[in-house]
Design an enzyme around this catalytic site. Structure first.
Site, PDB file in Angstrom:
ATOM      1  CG  HIS A  57      -1.924   1.131   1.157  1.00  0.00           C
ATOM      2  ND1 HIS A  57      -3.259   0.917   0.889  1.00  0.00           N
ATOM      3  CD2 HIS A  57      -1.797   2.473   1.272  1.00  0.00           C
ATOM      4  CE1 HIS A  57      -3.901   2.072   0.858  1.00  0.00           C
ATOM      5  NE2 HIS A  57      -3.018   3.041   1.085  1.00  0.00           N
ATOM      6  CG  HIS A  59      -1.047   7.016  -1.567  1.00  0.00           C
ATOM      7  ND1 HIS A  59      -2.279   7.182  -2.183  1.00  0.00           N
ATOM      8  CD2 HIS A  59      -1.270   6.282  -0.452  1.00  0.00           C
ATOM      9  CE1 HIS A  59      -3.198   6.582  -1.447  1.00  0.00           C
ATOM     10  NE2 HIS A  59      -2.616   6.030  -0.398  1.00  0.00           N
ATOM     11  CD  GLN A 152      -6.946  11.152  -1.912  1.00  0.00           C
ATOM     12  OE1 GLN A 152      -5.789  10.766  -1.949  1.00  0.00           O
ATOM     13  NE2 GLN A 152      -7.731  10.952  -0.861  1.00  0.00           N
ATOM     14  CG  HIS A 210      -7.527   4.281   0.495  1.00  0.00           C
ATOM     15  ND1 HIS A 210      -6.973   3.845  -0.670  1.00  0.00           N
ATOM     16  CD2 HIS A 210      -6.569   4.998   1.138  1.00  0.00           C
ATOM     17  CE1 HIS A 210      -5.710   4.282  -0.736  1.00  0.00           C
ATOM     18  NE2 HIS A 210      -5.451   4.986   0.337  1.00  0.00           N
ATOM     19  CD  GLU A 213      -6.498   6.592   5.813  1.00  0.00           C
ATOM     20  OE1 GLU A 213      -6.808   6.674   4.610  1.00  0.00           O
ATOM     21  OE2 GLU A 213      -5.378   6.906   6.249  1.00  0.00           O
ATOM     22  CG  ASP A 309      -0.857   5.170   3.484  1.00  0.00           C
ATOM     23  OD1 ASP A 309      -1.170   5.302   2.289  1.00  0.00           O
ATOM     24  OD2 ASP A 309      -1.592   5.538   4.422  1.00  0.00           O
ATOM     25  CD1 TRP A 315      -3.151  12.502   4.076  1.00  0.00           C
ATOM     26  CD2 TRP A 315      -1.978  12.328   2.167  1.00  0.00           C
ATOM     27  NE1 TRP A 315      -4.005  12.737   3.030  1.00  0.00           N
ATOM     28  CE2 TRP A 315      -3.327  12.627   1.848  1.00  0.00           C
ATOM     29  CE3 TRP A 315      -1.065  12.167   1.135  1.00  0.00           C
ATOM     30  CZ2 TRP A 315      -3.770  12.790   0.538  1.00  0.00           C
ATOM     31  CZ3 TRP A 315      -1.500  12.324  -0.176  1.00  0.00           C
ATOM     32  CH2 TRP A 315      -2.840  12.635  -0.467  1.00  0.00           C
TER      33      TRP A 315
END
Ligand code: FE2
Length: 425
Positions: A57, A59, A152, A210, A213, A309, A315
């Protein structure tokens, strides 16, 4: 004549003095004390030889963009999404490709040879999709990069969301993604799960969503995902990522949910580094820790893996493609400090992650790909404790990266170093 013989290795299952014979990019034999002629013989010196790390996982379209155009002040998921929204119109394909390639270099140096990356499909330009498809092509000789079409901003919440996602799949993106907890309502979230699973079933694709979350215990999209996986015959091909609402759920409901997930063949990926920092941000004290129920899911028979992630993005400002750091955090947050618990955390970034990703040829048995990382550690506990140095990284029998053995040198008068207790890093 073998191409390569690695001798005197420890394996993650604890076997010692093991040799691995390699020919034509594959493992021919794994046995104790093999002695066979080879073009190259490497003495592993008792260090730990593992199949490579896998990150199920990530991005990659956002990685290494930390500070662009500003940093996340609140540290919340929602500010991260808003910040990514500010950055997207400023993105240039060549910068995105350059950052992603730099990250892949870090990954290879760390023995991380397979990454599943979500790629944002919300914008009709599909710039991140085209950039990451280019990256996938360029890294293919040395790293397996899987791409997930990730809406997203919500596949139903965004105008044209379904069309954009389908166009991404048409362009060659491998997996169907989703973000049901970010849709406008619970009902819309559930509808998005149904729609996306049906789309995946029609196209013969895997699903990685996802899912929940959030710290909201009533966010139960994982239940719908498990139901749809079973209904559509997608067992073993569907993954729920994050699933952090499970942390806050009522125990009675969780006791119903866990067997449902196991029965549906849905796997779960927890992202400990990210969810320890993003979740619980709306709490005062006590603050929830916000990672899904890892040991309980494992005990129920669910395949659970850990993902990185984010690395240096809207983030999360930390990280370095080190899946041992991910395992280390996972172990702490899940309190998996027993010996079986520690081994399970190592599996979460190796074998379990490979299973989630459906990687063929993964493992340390005859017939598997000759892909390994040689760690400067004596066992998996030490590997996680030290986030051990990666001495050598091979993919399909080919050496991709090397790092020299490291040991600290102390200069303490009258205090010679006791080498039995040297900490390697
Ligand atoms: Fe994510």
């Amino acid at each position: 004549m073998l191409d390569l013989l690695i001798t005197n290795a420890r394996l993650p299952d604890g076997r010692d003095g093991m040799s691995v014979a390699i020919q034509d990019g594959r493992i021919r034999e794994v046995a104790a004390g093999l002695d066979a002629p080879a073009h190259e013989t490497i003495d592993a010196n008792g260090w730990l030889l593992s199949p490579p790390f896998c990150d199920p996982h990530f991005h990659m379209d956002a990685t290494l963009s930390y500070g662009l155009p500003r940093v996340n002040e609140s540290g919340t998921l929602l500010e991260g999404i808003a910040l990514w929204g500010e950055l997207k119109p400023l993105l240039k394909a060549e910068d995105l490709v350059a950052r992603a390639l730099a990250y892949c270099d870090w990954a290879v140096a760390r023995g991380l040879l397979a990454i599943r990356s979500h790629v944002d499909t919300s914008d009709p330009s599909l710039l991140p999709v085209e950039a990451l498809l280019e990256v996938k092509k360029r890294v293919a000789p040395y790293l397996d990069l899987q791409l997930v079409a990730f809406p997203q901003d919500g596949v139903l919440r965004t105008k044209g969301g379904v069309e954009n996602l389908e166009r991404a799949l048409d362009l060659g993106v491998d997996i169907v993604g989703g973000i049901p907890h970010f849709e406008r309502t619970m009902a819309e979230g559930a509808a998005s799960v149904k729609l996306l699973c049906e789309l995946a079933a029609e196209r013969g694709k895997r699903v990685d969503m996802h899912c929940d979350e959030t710290d909201d215990p009533l966010s139960r999209h994982i239940e719908t995902l498990a139901f749809e996986a079973q209904r559509l015959g997608l067992q073993g091909r569907v993954n729920g990522s994050h699933c952090t609402s499970m942390h806050s759920m009522d125990n009675y409901y969780a006791s119903k949910l866990l067997p449902l997930i196991a029965e549906s063949g849905v796997s779960v990926v927890a992202n400990p580094l990210i969810n320890i920092t993003l979740q619980g941000r709306h709490d005062s004290y006590p603050k929830r820790r916000g990672m899904t129920r890892v040991p309980e899911l494992m005990a129920a028979g669910v395949t659970v893996a850990f993902g990185h992630d984010c690395v240096m993005d809207p983030w999360y400002g930390m990280g370095s493609a080190d899946m041992l750091e991910v395992a280390h955090m996972g172990l702490h947050v899940a309190q998996m400090t027993s010996q079986p618990g520690i081994r399970a955390c190592f599996d979460a970034v190796t074998t379990n992650a490979a299973r989630v990703m459906g990687l063929p040829g993964y493992g340390l048995e005859a017939g598997c790909d000759a892909s390994f990382v040689l760690l400067q550690a004596r066992d998996v506990t030490e590997a996680i404790r030290l986030r051990a140095n990666r001495l050598k990284v091979w993919r399909k029998g080919k050496l991709l990266a090397e790092t020299a053995e490291v040991a600290p040198r102390l200069h303490l008068e009258g205090r010679p170093m006791d080498t039995r207790f040297i900490t390697v890093r």
